[in-house]
Design an enzyme around this catalytic site. Structure first.
Site, PDB file in Angstrom:
ATOM      1  N   HIS A   1       0.822  -1.213   0.000  1.00 40.70           N
ATOM      2  CA  HIS A   1       0.000   0.000   0.000  1.00 40.70           C
ATOM      3  C   HIS A   1       0.856   1.263   0.000  1.00 40.70           C
ATOM      4  O   HIS A   1       0.354   2.352  -0.273  1.00 40.70           O
ATOM      5  CB  HIS A   1      -0.901  -0.012   1.240  1.00 40.70           C
ATOM      6  CG  HIS A   1      -2.283   0.523   1.014  1.00 40.70           C
ATOM      7  ND1 HIS A   1      -2.894   0.621  -0.219  1.00 40.70           N
ATOM      8  CD2 HIS A   1      -3.210   0.999   1.904  1.00 40.70           C
ATOM      9  CE1 HIS A   1      -4.118   1.121  -0.079  1.00 40.70           C
ATOM     10  NE2 HIS A   1      -4.325   1.367   1.191  1.00 40.70           N
TER      11      HIS A   1
ATOM     12  N   ASN B   1      -6.416   7.064   4.506  1.00 41.41           N
ATOM     13  CA  ASN B   1      -7.800   7.513   4.341  1.00 41.41           C
ATOM     14  C   ASN B   1      -8.001   8.981   4.699  1.00 41.41           C
ATOM     15  O   ASN B   1      -9.117   9.489   4.625  1.00 41.41           O
ATOM     16  CB  ASN B   1      -8.762   6.628   5.141  1.00 41.41           C
ATOM     17  CG  ASN B   1      -8.498   6.661   6.630  1.00 41.41           C
ATOM     18  OD1 ASN B   1      -7.560   7.304   7.091  1.00 41.41           O
ATOM     19  ND2 ASN B   1      -9.325   5.962   7.386  1.00 41.41           N
TER      20      ASN B   1
ATOM     21  N   ASP C   1      -0.786   2.514  -5.341  1.00 40.22           N
ATOM     22  CA  ASP C   1      -0.876   1.086  -5.624  1.00 40.22           C
ATOM     23  C   ASP C   1      -2.220   0.775  -6.282  1.00 40.22           C
ATOM     24  O   ASP C   1      -3.213   1.452  -6.020  1.00 40.22           O
ATOM     25  CB  ASP C   1      -0.719   0.273  -4.340  1.00 40.22           C
ATOM     26  CG  ASP C   1      -1.788   0.625  -3.304  1.00 40.22           C
ATOM     27  OD1 ASP C   1      -1.843   1.806  -2.878  1.00 40.22           O
ATOM     28  OD2 ASP C   1      -2.583  -0.255  -2.927  1.00 40.22           O
TER      29      ASP C   1
ATOM     30  N   ASN D   1      -8.953   3.918  -0.602  1.00 43.30           N
ATOM     31  CA  ASN D   1      -9.351   4.931   0.372  1.00 43.30           C
ATOM     32  C   ASN D   1      -8.596   6.249   0.216  1.00 43.30           C
ATOM     33  O   ASN D   1      -9.135   7.324   0.482  1.00 43.30           O
ATOM     34  CB  ASN D   1      -9.165   4.406   1.794  1.00 43.30           C
ATOM     35  CG  ASN D   1     -10.181   3.344   2.160  1.00 43.30           C
ATOM     36  OD1 ASN D   1     -11.291   3.320   1.617  1.00 43.30           O
ATOM     37  ND2 ASN D   1      -9.807   2.453   3.055  1.00 43.30           N
TER      38      ASN D   1
END
Length: 208
Positions: free
Chosen positions: A30, A86, A111, A132
């Protein structure tokens, strides 16, 4: 909003690499967007590292490439939000305002599960695919019309939850290929800034 590949070379770009802060997440799939920005920092000598900015991000300013005639290439602000994925929208919006960057000159490197591992794809606008970080940025900017450099990490094996997959470190085998992936993504980002979206897509979306 239409994207013009022949934009004013004197304008500023904002290149944001997405990830989560802290050593716990540093090697996660991520965080590959933040890794790409680190690669760009290394290439362009934005100090030894990015510096803290009041917008809740680490930031460095560089010139990317060289224009015909030898003049310095476009100015780019390289940034990695210092908050969790997020919450990325707040820092991106604040940096865009601080540096007077319009959405069509914002490049988000992130990603992408729906792209094969090792592949690079680029686009402007469109959906967030459940990401997110992108959802937060679209909400904060009030538009989806910003550029994305999508770094393929592939789908999780078997029945693994995608949320678990992206928050795991790259495998031993993947880590051997990671420097090449980061280099490719940095190359694509640099070309995007200098040549525009269409030319960059034609290179990176073409079959090998």
């Amino acid at each position: 909003m239409a994207y013009c590949p022949a934009m004013d070379a004197n304008g500023t770009w904002l290149v944001v690499g997405l990830g989560n802060p802290g050593p716990r997440y540093a090697g996660n799939r991520h965080n590959v967007g933040a890794m790409v920005v680190d690669e760009l920092v290394t290439r362009h000598g934005a100090g030894s590292k990015l510096r803290s900015h009041k917008a809740r991000a680490a930031v460095g300013e560089v010139r990317v490439g060289t224009l015909p005639g030898g003049a310095p290439g476009p100015r780019a602000v390289l940034a990695v939000p210092s908050c969790y994925m997020n919450e990325s929208g707040g820092p991106v919006k604040a940096l865009a305002k601080f540096y007077s960057v319009e959405p069509e000159r914002i490049v988000v490197v992130h990603d992408e599960l729906d792209i094969p591992a090792g592949a690079i794809r680029l686009k402007i606008g469109g959906g967030e695919g459940g990401h997110n970080g992108l959802r937060s940025i679209s909400s904060a900017l009030g538009t989806k019309d910003y550029l994305r450099v999508r770094v393929g990490i592939g789908r999780p094996p078997g029945r693994m939850d995608p949320a678990d997959f992206v928050l795991r470190d790259f495998s031993v085998t993947e880590r051997k290929e990671l420097p090449f992936l980061l280099s490719d993504a940095a190359d694509a980002t640099e070309q995007l800034l200098s040549d525009g979206l269409l030319a960059t897509q034609q290179r990176w979306h073409s079959p090998a």
